[in-house]
Scaffold this motif. Sequence first.
Motif, PDB file in Angstrom:
ATOM      1  N   MET A   1      18.050 -97.671   7.317  1.00 50.98           N
ATOM      2  CA  MET A   1      16.868 -97.642   8.185  1.00 50.98           C
ATOM      3  C   MET A   1      15.837 -96.680   7.604  1.00 50.98           C
ATOM      4  N   LYS A   2      14.582 -97.088   7.639  1.00 52.92           N
ATOM      5  CA  LYS A   2      13.522 -96.301   7.028  1.00 52.92           C
ATOM      6  C   LYS A   2      13.329 -94.968   7.743  1.00 52.92           C
ATOM      7  N   LYS A   3      13.183 -93.899   6.961  1.00 54.72           N
ATOM      8  CA  LYS A   3      12.888 -92.579   7.502  1.00 54.72           C
ATOM      9  C   LYS A   3      11.424 -92.267   7.238  1.00 54.72           C
ATOM     10  N   ILE A   4      10.734 -91.772   8.261  1.00 55.75           N
ATOM     11  CA  ILE A   4       9.315 -91.439   8.144  1.00 55.75           C
ATOM     12  C   ILE A   4       9.162 -89.946   8.385  1.00 55.75           C
ATOM     13  N   ASN A   5       8.679 -89.241   7.386  1.00 55.90           N
ATOM     14  CA  ASN A   5       8.542 -87.790   7.458  1.00 55.90           C
ATOM     15  C   ASN A   5       7.259 -87.394   8.177  1.00 55.90           C
ATOM     16  N   ILE A   6       7.415 -86.538   9.187  1.00 55.08           N
ATOM     17  CA  ILE A   6       6.300 -86.112  10.025  1.00 55.08           C
ATOM     18  C   ILE A   6       5.847 -84.722   9.628  1.00 55.08           C
ATOM     19  N   GLY A   7       4.540 -84.577   9.432  1.00 59.87           N
ATOM     20  CA  GLY A   7       3.918 -83.272   9.306  1.00 59.87           C
ATOM     21  C   GLY A   7       3.060 -83.045  10.530  1.00 59.87           C
ATOM     22  N   MET A   8       3.454 -82.107  11.383  1.00 58.77           N
ATOM     23  CA  MET A   8       2.745 -81.894  12.646  1.00 58.77           C
ATOM     24  C   MET A   8       1.899 -80.638  12.574  1.00 58.77           C
ATOM     25  N   ILE A   9       0.619 -80.796  12.870  1.00 55.53           N
ATOM     26  CA  ILE A   9      -0.324 -79.678  12.808  1.00 55.53           C
ATOM     27  C   ILE A   9      -0.529 -79.153  14.224  1.00 55.53           C
ATOM     28  N   GLY A  10       0.108 -78.037  14.544  1.00 57.85           N
ATOM     29  CA  GLY A  10       0.034 -77.455  15.875  1.00 57.85           C
ATOM     30  C   GLY A  10       1.408 -77.396  16.516  1.00 57.85           C
ATOM     31  N   GLY A  11       1.718 -76.248  17.125  1.00 62.96           N
ATOM     32  CA  GLY A  11       3.050 -76.075  17.688  1.00 62.96           C
ATOM     33  C   GLY A  11       3.060 -75.659  19.146  1.00 62.96           C
ATOM     34  N   GLY A  12       1.977 -75.971  19.885  1.00 66.43           N
ATOM     35  CA  GLY A  12       1.890 -75.563  21.281  1.00 66.43           C
ATOM     36  C   GLY A  12       2.483 -76.577  22.233  1.00 66.43           C
ATOM     37  N   PHE A  13       1.875 -76.684  23.424  1.00 70.77           N
ATOM     38  CA  PHE A  13       2.384 -77.570  24.467  1.00 70.77           C
ATOM     39  C   PHE A  13       2.503 -79.009  23.990  1.00 70.77           C
ATOM     40  N   MET A  14       1.445 -79.543  23.380  1.00 70.98           N
ATOM     41  CA  MET A  14       1.495 -80.930  22.940  1.00 70.98           C
ATOM     42  C   MET A  14       2.447 -81.096  21.764  1.00 70.98           C
ATOM     43  N   GLY A  15       2.594 -80.068  20.956  1.00 73.00           N
ATOM     44  CA  GLY A  15       3.576 -80.123  19.881  1.00 73.00           C
ATOM     45  C   GLY A  15       4.978 -80.305  20.433  1.00 73.00           C
ATOM     46  N   LYS A  16       5.261 -79.613  21.530  1.00 78.27           N
ATOM     47  CA  LYS A  16       6.570 -79.764  22.177  1.00 78.27           C
ATOM     48  C   LYS A  16       6.780 -81.195  22.653  1.00 78.27           C
ATOM     49  N   ASP A  64      -0.589 -73.548   6.409  1.00 79.58           N
ATOM     50  CA  ASP A  64      -1.686 -74.208   5.690  1.00 79.58           C
ATOM     51  C   ASP A  64      -1.585 -75.721   5.890  1.00 79.58           C
ATOM     52  N   TRP A  65      -2.404 -76.270   6.790  1.00 83.38           N
ATOM     53  CA  TRP A  65      -2.324 -77.707   7.048  1.00 83.38           C
ATOM     54  C   TRP A  65      -2.740 -78.525   5.832  1.00 83.38           C
ATOM     55  N   ARG A  66      -3.617 -77.994   5.009  1.00 88.44           N
ATOM     56  CA  ARG A  66      -4.050 -78.726   3.814  1.00 88.44           C
ATOM     57  C   ARG A  66      -2.882 -78.938   2.848  1.00 88.44           C
ATOM     58  N   GLU A  67      -2.045 -77.938   2.749  1.00 83.99           N
ATOM     59  CA  GLU A  67      -0.865 -78.046   1.896  1.00 83.99           C
ATOM     60  C   GLU A  67       0.062 -79.159   2.394  1.00 83.99           C
ATOM     61  N   VAL A  68       0.199 -79.273   3.700  1.00 84.14           N
ATOM     62  CA  VAL A  68       1.062 -80.296   4.284  1.00 84.14           C
ATOM     63  C   VAL A  68       0.444 -81.684   4.111  1.00 84.14           C
ATOM     64  N   VAL A  69      -0.853 -81.782   4.297  1.00 87.04           N
ATOM     65  CA  VAL A  69      -1.543 -83.059   4.101  1.00 87.04           C
ATOM     66  C   VAL A  69      -1.359 -83.570   2.676  1.00 87.04           C
ATOM     67  N   GLU A  70      -1.370 -82.670   1.711  1.00 86.54           N
ATOM     68  CA  GLU A  70      -1.246 -83.061   0.307  1.00 86.54           C
ATOM     69  C   GLU A  70       0.203 -83.237  -0.154  1.00 86.54           C
ATOM     70  N   ASP A  71       1.145 -82.878   0.681  1.00 81.85           N
ATOM     71  CA  ASP A  71       2.563 -82.970   0.309  1.00 81.85           C
ATOM     72  C   ASP A  71       2.953 -84.449   0.162  1.00 81.85           C
ATOM     73  N   PRO A  72       3.409 -84.893  -1.006  1.00 82.02           N
ATOM     74  CA  PRO A  72       3.753 -86.305  -1.203  1.00 82.02           C
ATOM     75  C   PRO A  72       4.962 -86.753  -0.384  1.00 82.02           C
ATOM     76  N   ASN A  73       5.717 -85.803   0.148  1.00 83.42           N
ATOM     77  CA  ASN A  73       6.883 -86.156   0.954  1.00 83.42           C
ATOM     78  C   ASN A  73       6.516 -86.519   2.398  1.00 83.42           C
ATOM     79  N   ILE A  74       5.305 -86.176   2.815  1.00 80.90           N
ATOM     80  CA  ILE A  74       4.869 -86.407   4.203  1.00 80.90           C
ATOM     81  C   ILE A  74       4.278 -87.806   4.333  1.00 80.90           C
ATOM     82  N   ASP A  75       4.721 -88.540   5.340  1.00 81.09           N
ATOM     83  CA  ASP A  75       4.215 -89.897   5.599  1.00 81.09           C
ATOM     84  C   ASP A  75       3.188 -89.941   6.719  1.00 81.09           C
ATOM     85  N   VAL A  76       3.373 -89.099   7.745  1.00 78.51           N
ATOM     86  CA  VAL A  76       2.520 -89.116   8.928  1.00 78.51           C
ATOM     87  C   VAL A  76       2.005 -87.709   9.200  1.00 78.51           C
ATOM     88  N   ILE A  77       0.724 -87.624   9.497  1.00 70.47           N
ATOM     89  CA  ILE A  77       0.147 -86.373   9.974  1.00 70.47           C
ATOM     90  C   ILE A  77      -0.102 -86.522  11.477  1.00 70.47           C
TER      91      ILE A  77
END
Length: 396
Positions: A1-16, A64-77
Amino acid sequence: MKKINIGMIGGGFMGKAHALAYAGMPMFFWPAPAIPYRHTVVDVTEELAKDASLRLGFENYSTDWREVVEDPNIDVIDIVTPNDSHAEIAIAAAKAGKHIISEKPLARTAEEAKSMLEAVEAAGVKHMVAFNYRRTPAVALAKKYIDEGRIGKILNFRGTYLQDWSADPNSPLSWRFQKKIAGSGALGDIGTHVIDFARYLVGEISDVNAVAKTWIPERPVQSGGTDKLGTVKASDDVPRSAVDVDDEFMTLVKFENGAIGSIEATRNAWGRNNFLTFEIHGDKGSLYFNYENRDELQVSFSDDPSDAKGFRTVYTGPATPYGEGLWPIPALGIGYGETKIIETYDFMKSINEDTVVSPNFQDGYQIALICDAILESAEKSEWVNISKVGAKVNSY
């Protein structure tokens, strides 16, 4: 089954809320269309980011959200930040070829939303706006009844979103009360959910005639960066600063299909907690929904027997939209978390099957146009046509 790597920007209420959905979705919808893997979470400081990774179950953390955006391992922001950063992050993510889900409202203005829409369309990535309330099974059931013609031609829509968390003048000056960050007040924060209901259930809005008010002109300056909403109160001796967004708005609306209606939202309604409602009248029946009773849809049909006229309750369960993936007994209980789980399911399915998901950035842009029109109408005290607002945005 396909795995999709998530990069989440923000860790507050909505992050939860989003992290819970990533963890829970495969438990409810199996076989899952894909497995969302909590890869990296971003917050503003090292301490907050590390804490978010531990709390929310992400393998990695960053400041650094820019670093995460550029990470080739991340599929979804996944964008769960205040409104003023949505556009910059989304445009960068689109250019990096990432699929994007953004919290609502999509942007502070229609012009900003348009730039985000153009970026995702140019990149060919999947994009979604997190109007999760439309994924409440009772709301999806209302949509099913409407599409089946059960209430006939729609004549009227009445929608409200009433809260009281900011009715106290000592509630702190969250970013939600600052135009440079939020764009608007009750309109963008909660009114957009009602606008999404209206478009989803009835159709496109063509014209608005609105009033908007700011009831509390200044609030205590908040210490720290956490969005505390109404959970804390400041003392009278705390420094205060100006509120420059709306606390409440009401608008009449016209729909392109000839229906009429009204939308209102406020965060200053004592006694109302999360009173998100709609009532829709058609020439063959009516529907009523109140999110505080989210398992229930009130229905009344013109062909009901004369000794049974009036609203009756339909409880959502396995036989209603999304029901097979949730709980096995009607009215067992649907919560906010489940709506986010359903949202995640639909987004993962869109990515896996290469289909269009809704609401997407096109919807977010259209809602932004309506919001701009509501603010313009309130300022001018006149009807404003949405297409004319769009024409002005497109001419920039």
